[in-house]
Design a protein around this motif. Structure first.
Motif, short mmCIF file in Angstrom:
data_model
loop_
_atom_site.label_atom_id
_atom_site.label_comp_id
_atom_site.label_asym_id
_atom_site.label_seq_id
_atom_site.Cartn_x
_atom_site.Cartn_y
_atom_site.Cartn_z
N GLU A 1 0.04 -6.38 15.20
CA GLU A 1 0.98 -5.66 14.34
C GLU A 1 0.34 -5.29 13.02
N LEU B 1 -2.35 -2.52 13.51
CA LEU B 1 -1.73 -1.21 13.69
C LEU B 1 -1.16 -0.68 12.39
N GLN B 2 -0.66 -1.57 11.54
CA GLN B 2 -0.13 -1.15 10.24
C GLN B 2 -1.23 -0.59 9.36
N VAL C 1 -4.01 0.81 10.45
CA VAL C 1 -4.36 2.11 11.03
C VAL C 1 -3.34 3.17 10.63
N SER C 2 -2.06 2.80 10.66
CA SER C 2 -1.00 3.73 10.30
C SER C 2 -1.15 4.21 8.86
N GLU C 3 -1.47 3.30 7.95
CA GLU C 3 -1.64 3.67 6.55
C GLU C 3 -2.85 4.60 6.37
N GLU D 1 -4.15 6.65 8.67
CA GLU D 1 -3.84 7.95 9.26
C GLU D 1 -2.86 8.72 8.41
N HIS D 2 -1.90 8.01 7.80
CA HIS D 2 -0.92 8.67 6.93
C HIS D 2 -1.61 9.31 5.73
#
Length: 254
Positions: A41, A44-45, A47-49, A51-52
């Motif tokens: 989790e 992935l968080q 990675v999300s930041e 990519e954002h």
């Protein structure tokens, strides 16, 4: 300066704390970041930041204590230009209050985990024509900290491994350095205070902060900036060194 465009950077423990700050900083500078963490989790968080913010990253769930799993993850990535060994744990205790189980646990993550990643990364870097490695040390490796026996042991080993790798692979165009932070304000610190000093968190936080002559703990992104430099092409003449980043802790606490 400090551009990492087209470089593949693998960061362990990148789901939180210093590792996450390194991943975000590297991505901002153009690296393709391989985010390794035991916690899916959190990985992935991160990675999300990234990519954002327009960066590139891939998450990998990896237990750095598992030799074969580390090899498999590294091989699946293929190209590795930069390795940052940031995954680590701490422990409170003197030698006679540190159980064998706790000693082994610290060793497995902080020492064997670094070894596993070095073992897997070196052949890949050699095949790619070189690379940069940064190992996470600590001021605990060079000064006496109270109640940090196992942790200090592990960080002393990290510093020794850093020098050995730098020596052995200098002609393969592989640089290896380490940094030694003092106290850094990460989620680990908040969790440690909540667990060990319930109701006294702020008091203990202030006390620990003041052990640094500069009067505060470091921020993770301050640590990541030094790591960025040491892993960049601008630091191409630097290998086999450890760099304190400690708010004056080592030199000025007298």
């Amino acid at each position: 300066m400090f551009e990492l465009t087209d470089k593949v950077a693998l960061v362990t423990g990148a789901g939180s704390g210093i590792g996450k700050a390194v991943a975000l900083t590297f991505a901002k500078q153009g690296a393709q970041v391989q985010v390794l963490d035991l916690n899916q989790e959190q990985a992935l968080q991160t990675v999300s930041e990234i990519e954002h913010a327009g960066g590139k990253a891939t998450a990998h769930v990896c237990d750095v204590t598992n030799h074969q799993q580390v090899i498999q993850v590294f091989e699946s990535i293929g190209t590795i230009n930069i390795l940052v060994n940031s995954a680590g744990i701490s422990h409170i205790g003197r030698v006679d209050t540190t159980s064998e189980q706790d000693f082994d646990r610290v060793y497995q993550v902080n020492v064997k985990g670094v070894y596993n990643c070095l073992f897997a990364a070196i052949p890949v870097m050699r095949a790619n024509g070189g690379g940069a490695i940064l190992n996470m040390g600590s001021i605990a490796a060079v000064i006496g900290l109270p109640d940090r026996f196992a942790y200090s042991m592990s960080k002393g080993a990290v510093q020794a491994m850093t020098m050995s790798v730098a020596k052995d692979y200098i002609h393969d165009n592989i640089r290896c350095n380490s940094i030694s932070p003092a106290r850094v304000h990460t989620p680990f610190v908040d969790g440690f205070l909540a667990k060990n000093y319930p109701g006294q968190e702020q008091e203990m936080f202030d006390k620990l902060s003041k052990t640094q002559p500069i009067g505060r703990m470091a921020k993770p992104d301050e640590i990541s900036k030094l790591i960025l430099y040491l892993c960049s092409d601008e630091a191409s003449f630097i290998t086999g060194n450890d760099y304190p980043i400690d708010g004056g802790f080592i030199k000025l606490n007298n």
